[in-house]
Design a protein around this motif. Sequence first.
Motif, PDB file in Angstrom:
ATOM      1  N   TRP A 149       4.198  42.715  51.378  1.00 29.61           N
ATOM      2  CA  TRP A 149       4.276  41.753  50.280  1.00 29.61           C
ATOM      3  C   TRP A 149       4.367  42.567  48.995  1.00 29.61           C
ATOM      4  O   TRP A 149       3.436  43.253  48.608  1.00 29.61           O
ATOM      5  CB  TRP A 149       3.064  40.832  50.308  1.00 29.61           C
ATOM      6  N   THR A 150       5.511  42.482  48.329  1.00 33.57           N
ATOM      7  CA  THR A 150       5.857  43.430  47.277  1.00 33.57           C
ATOM      8  C   THR A 150       4.935  43.327  46.070  1.00 33.57           C
ATOM      9  O   THR A 150       4.589  44.336  45.459  1.00 33.57           O
ATOM     10  CB  THR A 150       7.320  43.212  46.854  1.00 33.57           C
ATOM     11  N   SER A 151       4.542  42.107  45.714  1.00 38.85           N
ATOM     12  CA  SER A 151       3.643  41.906  44.574  1.00 38.85           C
ATOM     13  C   SER A 151       3.119  40.483  44.594  1.00 38.85           C
ATOM     14  O   SER A 151       3.828  39.560  45.022  1.00 38.85           O
ATOM     15  CB  SER A 151       4.367  42.166  43.249  1.00 38.85           C
ATOM     16  N   ASP A 152       1.903  40.290  44.114  1.00 43.03           N
ATOM     17  CA  ASP A 152       1.389  38.927  43.920  1.00 43.03           C
ATOM     18  C   ASP A 152       2.098  38.222  42.765  1.00 43.03           C
ATOM     19  O   ASP A 152       1.990  36.998  42.632  1.00 43.03           O
ATOM     20  CB  ASP A 152      -0.117  38.968  43.635  1.00 43.03           C
ATOM     21  N   ASP A 153       2.776  38.980  41.931  1.00 43.29           N
ATOM     22  CA  ASP A 153       3.545  38.398  40.830  1.00 43.29           C
ATOM     23  C   ASP A 153       4.861  37.873  41.389  1.00 43.29           C
ATOM     24  O   ASP A 153       5.734  38.640  41.779  1.00 43.29           O
ATOM     25  CB  ASP A 153       3.797  39.456  39.759  1.00 43.29           C
ATOM     26  N   THR A 154       5.000  36.539  41.429  1.00 41.86           N
ATOM     27  CA  THR A 154       6.207  35.928  41.988  1.00 41.86           C
ATOM     28  C   THR A 154       7.190  35.453  40.921  1.00 41.86           C
ATOM     29  O   THR A 154       8.193  34.819  41.247  1.00 41.86           O
ATOM     30  CB  THR A 154       5.822  34.740  42.888  1.00 41.86           C
ATOM     31  N   ASP A 155       6.912  35.754  39.661  1.00 43.18           N
ATOM     32  CA  ASP A 155       7.845  35.374  38.601  1.00 43.18           C
ATOM     33  C   ASP A 155       9.152  36.144  38.768  1.00 43.18           C
ATOM     34  O   ASP A 155       9.158  37.374  38.914  1.00 43.18           O
ATOM     35  CB  ASP A 155       7.238  35.685  37.229  1.00 43.18           C
ATOM     36  N   MET A 159      10.618  44.658  51.867  1.00 37.94           N
ATOM     37  CA  MET A 159      10.071  43.954  50.701  1.00 37.94           C
ATOM     38  C   MET A 159       9.992  42.456  50.931  1.00 37.94           C
ATOM     39  O   MET A 159      11.017  41.784  51.064  1.00 37.94           O
ATOM     40  CB  MET A 159      10.956  44.192  49.468  1.00 37.94           C
ATOM     41  N   GLY A 160       8.785  41.902  50.952  1.00 41.09           N
ATOM     42  CA  GLY A 160       8.623  40.461  50.954  1.00 41.09           C
ATOM     43  C   GLY A 160       8.903  39.900  49.569  1.00 41.09           C
ATOM     44  O   GLY A 160       8.361  40.382  48.575  1.00 41.09           O
ATOM     45  N   ALA A 161       9.770  38.872  49.477  1.00 41.43           N
ATOM     46  CA  ALA A 161      10.173  38.320  48.177  1.00 41.43           C
ATOM     47  C   ALA A 161      10.317  36.810  48.304  1.00 41.43           C
ATOM     48  O   ALA A 161      11.143  36.330  49.090  1.00 41.43           O
ATOM     49  CB  ALA A 161      11.493  38.946  47.722  1.00 41.43           C
ATOM     50  N   HIS A 162       9.512  36.068  47.530  1.00 39.60           N
ATOM     51  CA  HIS A 162       9.467  34.610  47.692  1.00 39.60           C
ATOM     52  C   HIS A 162       9.811  33.867  46.403  1.00 39.60           C
ATOM     53  O   HIS A 162       9.577  34.378  45.300  1.00 39.60           O
ATOM     54  CB  HIS A 162       8.071  34.168  48.142  1.00 39.60           C
ATOM     55  N   VAL A 163      10.316  32.662  46.576  1.00 40.70           N
ATOM     56  CA  VAL A 163      10.509  31.722  45.479  1.00 40.70           C
ATOM     57  C   VAL A 163       9.205  30.949  45.301  1.00 40.70           C
ATOM     58  O   VAL A 163       8.642  30.426  46.261  1.00 40.70           O
ATOM     59  CB  VAL A 163      11.652  30.741  45.801  1.00 40.70           C
ATOM     60  N   SER A 164       8.719  30.876  44.063  1.00 45.96           N
ATOM     61  CA  SER A 164       7.491  30.123  43.790  1.00 45.96           C
ATOM     62  C   SER A 164       7.779  29.025  42.770  1.00 45.96           C
ATOM     63  O   SER A 164       8.869  28.941  42.207  1.00 45.96           O
ATOM     64  CB  SER A 164       6.384  31.047  43.282  1.00 45.96           C
ATOM     65  N   HIS A 179       2.706  30.793  38.377  1.00 43.25           N
ATOM     66  CA  HIS A 179       1.248  30.836  38.371  1.00 43.25           C
ATOM     67  C   HIS A 179       0.676  32.119  37.770  1.00 43.25           C
ATOM     68  O   HIS A 179      -0.502  32.163  37.451  1.00 43.25           O
ATOM     69  CB  HIS A 179       0.729  30.665  39.808  1.00 43.25           C
ATOM     70  N   GLN A 180       1.492  33.160  37.644  1.00 45.83           N
ATOM     71  CA  GLN A 180       0.984  34.408  37.077  1.00 45.83           C
ATOM     72  C   GLN A 180       1.297  34.533  35.573  1.00 45.83           C
ATOM     73  O   GLN A 180       0.428  34.898  34.789  1.00 45.83           O
ATOM     74  CB  GLN A 180       1.568  35.621  37.822  1.00 45.83           C
ATOM     75  N   VAL A 181       2.529  34.239  35.175  1.00 45.63           N
ATOM     76  CA  VAL A 181       2.909  34.442  33.772  1.00 45.63           C
ATOM     77  C   VAL A 181       3.266  33.131  33.068  1.00 45.63           C
ATOM     78  O   VAL A 181       3.573  33.131  31.886  1.00 45.63           O
ATOM     79  CB  VAL A 181       4.088  35.440  33.651  1.00 45.63           C
ATOM     80  N   HIS A 182       3.269  32.013  33.812  1.00 45.39           N
ATOM     81  CA  HIS A 182       3.522  30.674  33.259  1.00 45.39           C
ATOM     82  C   HIS A 182       4.919  30.526  32.664  1.00 45.39           C
ATOM     83  O   HIS A 182       5.139  29.689  31.803  1.00 45.39           O
ATOM     84  CB  HIS A 182       2.453  30.326  32.211  1.00 45.39           C
ATOM     85  N   ARG A 183       5.868  31.317  33.163  1.00 47.08           N
ATOM     86  CA  ARG A 183       7.250  31.209  32.708  1.00 47.08           C
ATOM     87  C   ARG A 183       7.977  30.151  33.539  1.00 47.08           C
ATOM     88  O   ARG A 183       7.702  29.987  34.734  1.00 47.08           O
ATOM     89  CB  ARG A 183       7.950  32.566  32.838  1.00 47.08           C
ATOM     90  N   ILE A 184       8.927  29.487  32.909  1.00 49.62           N
ATOM     91  CA  ILE A 184       9.774  28.527  33.618  1.00 49.62           C
ATOM     92  C   ILE A 184      11.164  29.142  33.761  1.00 49.62           C
ATOM     93  O   ILE A 184      11.835  29.423  32.766  1.00 49.62           O
ATOM     94  CB  ILE A 184       9.849  27.190  32.861  1.00 49.62           C
ATOM     95  N   THR A 185      11.555  29.387  34.996  1.00 52.13           N
ATOM     96  CA  THR A 185      12.863  29.965  35.271  1.00 52.13           C
ATOM     97  C   THR A 185      13.637  29.027  36.191  1.00 52.13           C
ATOM     98  O   THR A 185      13.052  28.294  36.996  1.00 52.13           O
ATOM     99  CB  THR A 185      12.741  31.344  35.936  1.00 52.13           C
TER     100      THR A 185
END
Length: 731
Positions: free
Chosen positions: A547-553, A573-578, A583-589
């Motif tokens: 799991w590459t990072s808990d940061d999913t932004d 590398m595990g890479a997911h859509v969240s 939930h980490q940086v509160h950005r809307i992408t």
Amino acid sequence: MLISYFEENKIFHLKAKDTSYIIQIVESKYLQHIYWGKKIRNFKLDYLKPFKGDQLNGFMFAKDNINGFSLDILPQEYPSFGNTDLRSPVYQTQFEDGSTISDLQYLSHEIFSGKKKLKGLPSTYVEKNEEAQTLEITLKDELSGLLVVLSYTVYKDYDVITRSSKIINSSSKDLKVLRALSASVDFSDDNFDLLQLSGAWSRERSIIKRALVSGNQSIESRRGASSPQQNPFIALMRKDADEDKGEVYGINLVYSGNFLANVEVCQYGTTRVQIGINPFDFSWLLKPGEDFQTPEVVMVYSDSGLGKMSQTFHNLYRKRLCRGNYRDKERPILINNWEATYFDFTEESIKNIAREAKKLGIELFVLDDGWFGNRNDDTTSLGDWYVNKEKLPNGLKKLSKDINEIGLKFGLWFEPEMVSQNSNLYRAHPDWCIHVKGRERSLGRNQLVLDFSRTVVCDAIIEMLSENLSTYNISYVKWDMNRFMSEVGSATLDANRQRETAHRYMLGLYRVMEELTTKFPEVLFESCASGGGRFDPGMLYYMPQTWTSDDTDAIERLKIQYGTSLVYPSITMGAHVSAVPNHQVHRITPLETRGNVAMGGNFGYELDVIKMTDEEKQTVKKQISDYKEIRHIVQFGDFYRLISPFENNDAAWMFISENKEDVVVSYFKKLAECNIKLKVLKFKGLDPEMNYRVIGTDEVYGGDELMYAGMVIPELKGDFTSYVWRLKKTL
């Protein structure tokens, strides 16, 4: 021959695919490093010695009282301290009389086909002996009886040399190992930049480059794990080197615990690079006849910049480090419930997510933290690996069966290395954690670290996990680790061995992983350590993805995945859509961008698909369909970095199949800009003699045209946008 020995001038010439590595025995005793770089034919390189005898000054010691000969200027293969070399040693031992001086000299050598396994440690491997040759050089300190065996393996099809060392006590007295790094390389100049992968939790493996200066510059971990702060990798880059050109020397330690990577520039502008187990708070008692094996180092030389270095690491690790049934299999698209539900779920809510996921084309459902003991928050139950019947009244056997009947494979989260104070395991065995008697036991995430240096603890974990994996139809395990070590000590080690605790822990962990992955070969294991806190070759040997990072932004992930790709292949590398706001940086992408970024690794989702709109579900359905079409290219193709997000407002990378027929190119724009010039993206790695059609259009371009002239990037409106080209070779 990959390895040759020439008796007349006592030279060993190691030849990898396009790399030479040359060692010479000088004064019939000492190992001198002569050369590491582009493959050469000539091996008579005495002229490369950096100093002549009359250049010694009055402050240098003459070794063995030989006029004009000092170890302080000799480029050495395995330097010690305390004779006439006053630079950093690669090893140090302490004898019963308290002295720490040894004088290792050449004793013998052996060259053989193939590669041996390292006792208790992960390492690269061969499937056939013809793939590699190994050189073992034995050194001896006559006075103490200390022996050291240096091991070098050369791969025929990779620009790779691996190194390790084994320290042997052949005397009748105890000795203590104080320092045991795995490798040391001396360069004749300091005209390099040092590249490292550094960061923190949720921003792992940022690329940092700095010029070498006189003295020591190092990276290290003292956390009991390779850590998100520093990765056990460094590279020396020539000043003109970049992604596509120039000499690069990449060095990676196959180890998951405390490490040190040190670069020392001496008074004469020479450079000594060393890497291995961190000597901080480390020692190892060797009884007569015992030995200590250091971890393996993978050394990669590139004459064409970072890109070629990365591809060498990628190919080696994908084919000759990762193991098991899933090494060569396409990895499943998964959905994980963590960011959808956290601890608050029921059996029915889990099945509802699974039903919707199946409709979208997802292949694997992963039940994350909260399924066991009384685990309703992070204060309790780690170590109690039995089902929480309040949440799952029908048990995991029924749930896993129901998930399978929906049409998905079933995966489960564990954190086997940890224990909660509020747990049955801790109440029964309070001494099973890492601790120092009489000292406070500091909590991290409300938990303590189990003492994997103890056989009884490892056996208990193997038994508990085996019971779960045998009872339920589990296809995937997410193996998490959310706390580093403090108050490092073991209840069962005596005073002379307390500083062995951290390394014994790693040996115990590797043993547990070896037994479980061997016993359950059909299970896909994914490593996690608060995300990417233990993304290293040691873990990949047992678990072929991380799991590459808990940061999913998505925008943060551009840097994280780009930096990780310097060493580690996309299939790992595990890479997911969240969901958004993230939930980490509160950005809307945009959902499209989140998908395109995650498709740069092992693709999945980490959100509640039930809450999605119909339009979003259609987008997800298409993303999954698209990824299934390109999955073999992403996971098994060659990877090229095109634009770095560390220096630019945009980023780009590409994948191309091994036969160069199928291509995926991804471009990402961070912030919108006004009135900008036309931008062109140049591809890499294509066949310049062939044409490529852009899938979904009638556009056909020459491979040479796409690489040398480039493709115009379409105008993208708004922040956090992306664009993907898919191309296929055509006539």
